[in-house]
Write a protein that holds these residues in place. Structure first.
Motif, mmCIF file in Angstrom:
data_model
loop_
_atom_site.group_PDB
_atom_site.id
_atom_site.type_symbol
_atom_site.label_atom_id
_atom_site.label_comp_id
_atom_site.label_asym_id
_atom_site.label_seq_id
_atom_site.Cartn_x
_atom_site.Cartn_y
_atom_site.Cartn_z
ATOM 1 N N ASN A 49 -26.356 -50.114 65.442
ATOM 2 C CA ASN A 49 -27.531 -49.840 66.275
ATOM 3 C C ASN A 49 -27.409 -48.494 66.981
ATOM 4 O O ASN A 49 -27.890 -48.315 68.080
ATOM 5 C CB ASN A 49 -27.735 -50.971 67.267
ATOM 6 C CG ASN A 49 -26.430 -51.506 67.762
ATOM 7 O OD1 ASN A 49 -25.416 -50.810 67.697
ATOM 8 N ND2 ASN A 49 -26.406 -52.719 68.260
ATOM 9 N N ALA B 162 -26.130 -46.680 69.124
ATOM 10 C CA ALA B 162 -25.465 -46.469 70.412
ATOM 11 C C ALA B 162 -25.425 -44.999 70.804
ATOM 12 O O ALA B 162 -24.418 -44.490 71.272
ATOM 13 C CB ALA B 162 -24.051 -47.058 70.402
ATOM 14 N N VAL B 163 -26.536 -44.304 70.613
ATOM 15 C CA VAL B 163 -26.655 -42.927 71.089
ATOM 16 C C VAL B 163 -26.958 -42.984 72.583
ATOM 17 O O VAL B 163 -27.902 -43.651 72.996
ATOM 18 C CB VAL B 163 -27.776 -42.186 70.333
ATOM 19 C CG1 VAL B 163 -28.044 -40.831 70.950
ATOM 20 C CG2 VAL B 163 -27.393 -42.030 68.865
ATOM 21 N N PHE B 164 -26.131 -42.310 73.393
ATOM 22 C CA PHE B 164 -26.279 -42.425 74.845
ATOM 23 C C PHE B 164 -27.624 -41.863 75.300
ATOM 24 O O PHE B 164 -27.928 -40.700 75.034
ATOM 25 C CB PHE B 164 -25.150 -41.691 75.563
ATOM 26 C CG PHE B 164 -23.786 -42.168 75.157
ATOM 27 C CD1 PHE B 164 -23.430 -43.500 75.306
ATOM 28 C CD2 PHE B 164 -22.867 -41.299 74.617
ATOM 29 C CE1 PHE B 164 -22.175 -43.945 74.924
ATOM 30 C CE2 PHE B 164 -21.610 -41.736 74.231
ATOM 31 C CZ PHE B 164 -21.266 -43.066 74.388
ATOM 32 N N PRO B 165 -28.403 -42.658 76.016
ATOM 33 C CA PRO B 165 -29.744 -42.192 76.377
ATOM 34 C C PRO B 165 -29.741 -41.106 77.447
ATOM 35 O O PRO B 165 -30.680 -40.332 77.531
ATOM 36 C CB PRO B 165 -30.429 -43.455 76.903
ATOM 37 C CG PRO B 165 -29.337 -44.377 77.283
ATOM 38 C CD PRO B 165 -28.162 -44.040 76.424
ATOM 39 N N HIS B 166 -28.686 -41.042 78.244
ATOM 40 C CA HIS B 166 -28.717 -40.108 79.375
ATOM 41 C C HIS B 166 -28.117 -38.751 79.023
ATOM 42 O O HIS B 166 -28.030 -37.879 79.875
ATOM 43 C CB HIS B 166 -27.970 -40.712 80.559
ATOM 44 C CG HIS B 166 -26.538 -41.021 80.250
ATOM 45 N ND1 HIS B 166 -26.179 -42.008 79.362
ATOM 46 C CD2 HIS B 166 -25.396 -40.472 80.687
ATOM 47 C CE1 HIS B 166 -24.863 -42.052 79.285
ATOM 48 N NE2 HIS B 166 -24.365 -41.129 80.065
ATOM 49 N N LEU B 167 -27.679 -38.588 77.777
ATOM 50 C CA LEU B 167 -27.096 -37.316 77.371
ATOM 51 C C LEU B 167 -27.980 -36.678 76.298
ATOM 52 O O LEU B 167 -28.617 -37.386 75.516
ATOM 53 C CB LEU B 167 -25.690 -37.528 76.804
ATOM 54 C CG LEU B 167 -24.656 -38.132 77.758
ATOM 55 C CD1 LEU B 167 -23.334 -38.315 77.048
ATOM 56 C CD2 LEU B 167 -24.474 -37.259 78.986
ATOM 57 N N TYR C 80 -33.298 -35.544 74.380
ATOM 58 C CA TYR C 80 -32.682 -36.824 74.732
ATOM 59 C C TYR C 80 -33.037 -37.843 73.655
ATOM 60 O O TYR C 80 -34.011 -37.679 72.923
ATOM 61 C CB TYR C 80 -33.197 -37.304 76.089
ATOM 62 C CG TYR C 80 -32.650 -36.498 77.236
ATOM 63 C CD1 TYR C 80 -31.344 -36.698 77.658
ATOM 64 C CD2 TYR C 80 -33.425 -35.548 77.875
ATOM 65 C CE1 TYR C 80 -30.823 -35.951 78.701
ATOM 66 C CE2 TYR C 80 -32.910 -34.793 78.920
ATOM 67 C CZ TYR C 80 -31.608 -35.008 79.329
ATOM 68 O OH TYR C 80 -31.091 -34.277 80.355
ATOM 69 N N SER C 81 -32.255 -38.934 73.613
ATOM 70 C CA SER C 81 -32.435 -39.869 72.501
ATOM 71 C C SER C 81 -33.796 -40.562 72.558
ATOM 72 O O SER C 81 -34.330 -40.950 71.527
ATOM 73 C CB SER C 81 -31.304 -40.889 72.468
ATOM 74 O OG SER C 81 -31.630 -42.030 73.182
ATOM 75 N N GLY C 82 -34.377 -40.666 73.779
ATOM 76 C CA GLY C 82 -35.709 -41.251 73.889
ATOM 77 C C GLY C 82 -36.775 -40.419 73.183
ATOM 78 O O GLY C 82 -37.872 -40.896 72.947
ATOM 79 N N GLU C 83 -36.432 -39.185 72.864
ATOM 80 C CA GLU C 83 -37.401 -38.301 72.208
ATOM 81 C C GLU C 83 -37.126 -38.152 70.716
ATOM 82 O O GLU C 83 -37.578 -37.212 70.089
ATOM 83 C CB GLU C 83 -37.352 -36.915 72.868
ATOM 84 C CG GLU C 83 -37.609 -36.962 74.365
ATOM 85 C CD GLU C 83 -37.216 -35.682 75.081
ATOM 86 O OE1 GLU C 83 -38.014 -35.195 75.877
ATOM 87 O OE2 GLU C 83 -36.106 -35.179 74.846
#
Ligand SMILES: Nc1ncnc2c1ncn2[C@@H]1O[C@H](COP(=O)(O)OP(=O)(O)OP(=O)(O)O)[C@@H](O)[C@H]1O
Ligand SMILES: [Mg+2]
Lengths: 347, 281
Positions: free
Chosen positions: A83, A85-90, A130-133
């Motif tokens: 899944n 596990a890319v850190f969302p805050h980095l 960021y990973s959210g993008e």
């Protein structure tokens, strides 16, 4: 040297036995693919090697060193998570460089390595995001890049390309294989896509319900499945099965035809054949065509043979219509036989 | 009904309620603060700010917040991490740790008064151990440090749990795969806390801090119970203006000053702990 040895590893979650007595040796620099249906224990085995899960019993050795008591960071591994596990805050850059930062590498070295692997995975234009993008496939490539950046001895990949489109996946496969071969990394690659397994693996370990049923080269797994499960799992469509009754002297009767088979005393065997290994002959099995699917160069014909489903792949030059009667025989040397009691192959 | 209007219709009742019981009284207070018999003026503010107890009560309130809140953040983080690691008895411990939440601030002050009082628990213990010959008055004007300590302890005891509850919920929201990835890529337990937990906990920390800081500027009952007039704080002064001096205008001005400070700190906290776009879990 990073040879991986898995010795008698078993794992149970409460009463549920997820892995039974796994034994597997992966040679230094080998590309080993774990192939199996969903829930067969692929991720569990990978997580045990990584140290994220503790085996109920058994040992794991890497490079001649027993490592199952070590913490994950001391095992010389990197991992691509199922899944991501890319850190969302980095940012993507800091994600890929995370392991390098933990090793306290100098800044320019981190930048150099991050940019190199980002280039390999075609994500150099995403480094500031960021990973959210990111899309699922982009996130997945960040996860692969993060593992590659570590330049580890052993890389564990849990379905790392599952979210890419067909074209990109094909490109990434070749690229990944090239990079790992070049960096002399030992790789364990989990997938349930057999095309991926075939095209990438030095060896494939076919897993089924917590067991490794066969570990062999892709062609061997395809041509000589060690068990009925492998025969019915590998290949698209997989092998056809028909019951075979002994006629004495190594002769077996299959749906009314008598063919040469193994000389054993078993009361019953399963005859198995790949769809593309049947040919039309004057004499042979009587098959009634039910469905005809053109595949381009070939046609896939689903037939009825003595009441059971039987698929053959024929040249698309032949015109076969539903309802038509075909007479088929196996190509020499292509029939396989399985013992229904043990489900294992009989030579 | 038109779906674009519907949400506004649905929040109408609560809006009306808030306007009637919050906004309207607030306007009245503001009006009172900004006016004297002669009409609009800043006299009320001038009066309360120039009073000699104002600087000391402002200083006390800020000092207390500065001493208590950071300590509470640390303590709540520690407790939340511990609770989250527990397998069995987790809920039990959480309930016990949050008991002080159910006790009113005045009651909390009285409990701690019972400890620090001249005839209190601490005195009898020290007496029993032979540290002192006879009970001493710990909470007197001769011991300003002790008064401060008692108030700070009572506040920590009473109001850490509210942060704990928020942080426990926040930590529970962080997927465990991030910790696994961090572990594989070489992060020590401390690094996992500082590089994964803390940044991903920012939204919860924000909420917890805002709530706690606002409460810290409103501190009153605990101080009243333990320090009386020895330790003036802003809210105590407001009370005194309203009920002892019967000066409604000054009390209203004090209330607005406290509100301004609270808003100021809230903005600072929101800004300092903001999460960049695209970077939330
Ligand atoms: N933490 C756990 N607790 C209980 N059961 C588990 C746990 N992890 C895995 N299992 C069970 O162990 C079995 C193997 O799981 P695993 O994740 O290894 O499957 P997988 O082969 O990776 O499947 P997929 O291809 O779907 O990822 C499954 O039946 C799963 O339900
Ligand atoms: Mg899996």
């Amino acid at each position: 040297m990073a040879e991986i040895q898995i010795k008698n590893v078993a794992k149970s979650f409460g009463a549920y036995q997820a892995l039974n007595d796994i034994n597997l040796t992966i040679a230094d620099q080998e590309f080993m693919v774990l192939l199996g249906a969903s829930g067969c224990g692929k991720s569990t085995l990978l997580r045990i090697i990584a140290g994220l899960e503790t085996a109920t019993s058994g040992e794991v050795w890497i490079g001649g060193r027993r490592i199952d008591h070590l913490s994950p960071k001391d095992r010389g591994i990197a991992m691509v998570f199922q899944n991501y596990a890319v850190f969302p805050h980095l940012t993507v850059f800091e994600n890929i460089g995370f392991g390098l930062r933990m090793q306290k590498l100098p800044n320019d070295e981190v930048t150099r390595r991050v940019e190199r692997v980002a280039g390999l995975m075609h994500i150099e234009m995403l480094l500031k995001r960021y990973s959210g993008e990111l899309s699922g496939g982009q996130r997945q490539r960040v996860a692969v890049a993060r593992a590659l950046a570590m330049e580890p001895d052993v890389i564990l990949m849990d379905e790392p390309l599952s979210n890419l489109d067909a074209l990109l996946r094909m490109e990434m496969r070749a690229e990944l294989k090239g990079v790992l071969a070049e960096s002399k990394t030992t790789a364990i690659y989990v997938t349930h896509d057999q095309v991926e397994a075939m095209s990438m693996a030095d060896r494939i370990s076919v897993m089924h319900e917590g067991n490794i049923v066969q570990a062999a080269s892709p062609i061997e797994v395809y041509r000589n499945p060690a068990a009925e499960f492998v025969a019915s799992f590998i290949g698209n469509p997989p092998m056809n099965f028909l019951p075979a009754n002994p006629q004495g002297g190594g002769k077996w009767s299959v749906a009314g035809q008598t063919w040469d088979g193994p000389a054993t005393e078993k009361p019953l065997l399963q005859f198995a054949i790949r769809p593309e290994d049947m040919m039309q002959t004057e004499e042979g099995l009587t098959a009634i065509a039910k469905v005809v699917e053109p595949l381009g160069a070939h046609i896939l014909v689903t037939c009825d043979v003595a009441g059971s489903q039987f698929r053959v792949i024929l040249d698309s030059e032949m015109s076969v219509r539903p309802g038509q009667k075909l007479t088929l025989s196996p190509q020499p040397g292509r029939a396989r036989w399985f013992d229904p009691e043990t489900t294992l192959a009989v030579a | 009904m038109n779906p674009r209007i519907l949400p506004y219709v649905l929040i109408l009742p609560v809006t009306v309620f808030l306007c009637m019981f919050f906004l309207y009284p607030f306007v009245l207070v503001a009006q009172q603060a900004f006016s004297t018999e002669t009409g609009f003026s800043l006299d009320n503010f001038r009066e309360v700010v120039d009073y000699w107890r104002f600087p000391i009560s402002l200083q006390n309130t800020l000092l207390l917040a500065a001493a208590v809140v950071p300590f509470q953040v640390g303590l709540a983080l520690l407790m939340a991490t511990m609770v989250n690691r527990m397998k069995r008895g987790r809920d039990m411990i959480l309930y016990i740790w949050t008991i002080p939440l159910g006790i009113s601030d005045l009651a909390a002050g009285i409990i701690w008064l019972a400890i620090f009082d001249q005839s209190g628990f601490l005195n009898s213990m020290m007496n029993g151990l032979g540290v002192i010959d006879q009970p001493v008055n710990l909470l007197s004007y001769q011991n300003p440090g002790m008064v401060f300590l008692a108030i700070a302890l009572a506040e920590i005891w009473r109001a850490t749990a509210i942060m704990l509850v928020i942080l426990v919920a926040g930590i529970g929201l962080i997927p465990k795969e991030y910790y696994e990835a961090a572990e594989v890529f070489g992060a020590s337990p401390w690094k996992r806390f500082s590089r994964i937990t803390l940044p991903l906990l920012r939204p919860s920390l924000q909420t917890a801090l805002v709530l706690r800081v606002i409460l810290a500027f409103e501190i009153f009952a605990v101080v009243a119970a333990l320090g009386g007039t020895l330790f003036p704080v802003l809210m105590g002064e407001t009370y005194a203006y309203q009920f002892d001096l019967r000066n409604g205008g000054a009390a209203a001005a004090m209330a607005l000053i406290i509100l301004a400070i609270s808003i100021g700190f809230t903005l600072i906290i929101l800004r300092a702990l903001r999460v960049p776009k695209g970077a939330s879990i």
